[in-house]
Design an enzyme around this catalytic site. Structure first.
Site, mmCIF file in Angstrom:
data_model
loop_
_atom_site.group_PDB
_atom_site.id
_atom_site.type_symbol
_atom_site.label_atom_id
_atom_site.label_comp_id
_atom_site.label_asym_id
_atom_site.label_seq_id
_atom_site.Cartn_x
_atom_site.Cartn_y
_atom_site.Cartn_z
ATOM 1 N N LYS A 159 0.856 -1.210 0.000
ATOM 2 C CA LYS A 159 0.000 0.000 0.000
ATOM 3 C C LYS A 159 0.877 1.240 0.000
ATOM 4 O O LYS A 159 2.039 1.214 0.412
ATOM 5 C CB LYS A 159 -0.939 0.023 1.199
ATOM 6 C CG LYS A 159 -0.282 0.097 2.587
ATOM 7 C CD LYS A 159 0.085 1.494 3.057
ATOM 8 C CE LYS A 159 0.795 1.474 4.419
ATOM 9 N NZ LYS A 159 1.593 2.643 4.740
ATOM 10 N N ASP A 173 -1.956 -1.963 10.479
ATOM 11 C CA ASP A 173 -2.311 -1.914 9.051
ATOM 12 C C ASP A 173 -2.939 -3.219 8.556
ATOM 13 O O ASP A 173 -3.394 -3.282 7.410
ATOM 14 C CB ASP A 173 -1.066 -1.651 8.196
ATOM 15 C CG ASP A 173 -0.597 -0.203 8.273
ATOM 16 O OD1 ASP A 173 -1.409 0.656 8.662
ATOM 17 O OD2 ASP A 173 0.571 0.048 7.936
HETATM 18 O O1 C5P Z 1 0.799 -1.852 14.798
HETATM 19 P P1 C5P Z 1 2.186 -1.837 14.255
HETATM 20 O O2 C5P Z 1 3.075 -2.859 14.900
HETATM 21 O O3 C5P Z 1 2.262 -1.894 12.769
HETATM 22 O O4 C5P Z 1 2.774 -0.415 14.615
HETATM 23 C C1 C5P Z 1 4.158 -0.149 14.629
HETATM 24 C C2 C5P Z 1 4.416 1.019 15.527
HETATM 25 O O5 C5P Z 1 3.880 2.204 14.955
HETATM 26 C C3 C5P Z 1 3.781 0.924 16.882
HETATM 27 O O6 C5P Z 1 4.640 0.268 17.788
HETATM 28 C C4 C5P Z 1 3.603 2.376 17.279
HETATM 29 O O7 C5P Z 1 4.808 2.887 17.775
HETATM 30 C C5 C5P Z 1 3.356 3.057 15.947
HETATM 31 N N1 C5P Z 1 1.935 3.306 15.680
HETATM 32 C C6 C5P Z 1 1.278 4.306 16.353
HETATM 33 N N2 C5P Z 1 -0.041 4.549 16.095
HETATM 34 C C7 C5P Z 1 -0.699 3.845 15.152
HETATM 35 C C8 C5P Z 1 -0.048 2.812 14.439
HETATM 36 C C9 C5P Z 1 1.270 2.566 14.719
HETATM 37 O O8 C5P Z 1 1.873 4.976 17.200
HETATM 38 N N3 C5P Z 1 -1.959 4.121 14.911
#
Ligand code: C5P
Length: 294
Positions: free
Chosen positions: A11, A138
């Site tokens: 994406k 995501d």
């Molecule tokens: O959920 P995911 O592991 O992909 O997210 C990676 C990092 O991105 C999280 O540890 C967080 O620090 C940050 N994040 C965030 N807010 C979101 C999505 C991701 O702060 N909505």
């Protein structure tokens, strides 16, 4: 033996806005997401027990164990349905990792979708999304793909009219970016230009490429660009080469630019590729590719 295969798409963010920092450290976002025609190939094969993962050639840096998000997705599904036994996952990785393109999330979404299809669809779309968001913010979007407004931490999705069929040049500079680090360094009071998400949504619906390309904003550029000046350099280079608009995707460092047609995007690639060999001319595409039982 049951087998299943899918091409799992990457994406880009047509926009990314951060609305608030949440008590758990995550952030409340408003993003317009779009799948593109750069994919990882995922093949699943039923096993009586255990999870195993093999990766395509030249992917020695990619963990092929429980650290891989595709493996974690399989583990989450099998935890829920122990009768499933096991699965072998073969991952032919083409989407660059830690690049702002949801490469790991799309693999995880593909594994969840694949196991669900192989085993008679025991989970509803909502249940798949609930498992998915625990793997990564995501993943719920990757389960549906296409053109979508993503809110909440990324899991509240509103499908938008298709914005498929437009040509872009995508460049991945030769370094990776840590998403948690970018979010941790973000200063909400100094994010620079923020997207007008409502206006962009209307431009997307009207398939107004010039309007969308000109209105794209990503507030995470306020962190990543000062850390990695090459990101800004690639953006400016694309604009000089005729891009209608150019932005970083996600937390970076990938940069994309929209061009009027395939020829214009390929001409820009000819100029940029000698310096940045990880570059692709691709189109925006609709929803996730349909997996196939084999
Ligand atoms: O959920 P995911 O592991 O992909 O997210 C990676 C990092 O991105 C999280 O540890 C967080 O620090 C940050 N994040 C965030 N807010 C979101 C999505 C991701 O702060 N909505």
């Amino acid at each position: 033996m049951l087998k299943w295969a899918v091409e799992a798409p990457a994406k880009i963010n047509l926009s990314l806005d951060v609305l608030e920092r949440l008590p758990n450290g995550y952030h409340r976002l408003a993003m317009i997401m779009q799948t593109i025609g750069l994919t990882d190939e995922i093949r699943l094969e039923e096993r009586s027990s255990g999870i195993s993962l093999s990766c395509g050639k030249a992917m020695s840096f990619l963990p092929s164990d429980s650290r891989n998000l595709a493996w974690k997705a399989a583990a989450a599904f099998i935890d829920r349905f122990p009768d499933v036994g096991g699965v072998h996952i073969h991952l032919n990785k083409r989407i660059p990792v830690a690049a702002g393109l949801a490469g790991g999330s799309t693999d995880a979404a593909a594994v969840l979708m694949g196991l669900n299809q192989m085993h008679g669809m025991p989970l509803s779309p909502v249940e798949l999304s609930e498992i998915g968001v625990r793997l990564g913010a995501d993943v719920p979007y990757c389960l549906v793909g296409g053109t979508s407004l993503a809110e909440g931490i990324g899991e509240i999705l509103t499908p938008l009219p298709s914005f498929s069929g437009f040509w872009l040049l995508l460049v991945k500079p030769p370094f990776s970016v840590s998403t948690p680090r970018v979010f941790a360094q973000l200063r909400l009071e100094a994010m620079g230009n923020r997207p007008d998400t409502a206006k962009l949504t209307r431009l997307v619906a009207a398939r107004d490429l010039a309007g969308v390309a000109g209105g794209m904003e990503n507030v995470l550029e306020s962190v990543t660009l000062p850390l990695h000046t090459e990101v800004g350099h690639i953006r400016e280079w694309m604009l000089r080469l005729g891009a209608m608009g150019s932005r970083m995707s996600g937390s970076g460092p990938s940069v994309f630019g929209f061009f009027s047609d395939e020829q214009a995007a390929k001409a820009a690639r000819e100029r940029i590729c000698p310096t940045y060999p990880y570059c692709w001319v691709v189109q925006t595409v609709d929803g996730p590719y349909q997996g196939m039982k084999q």
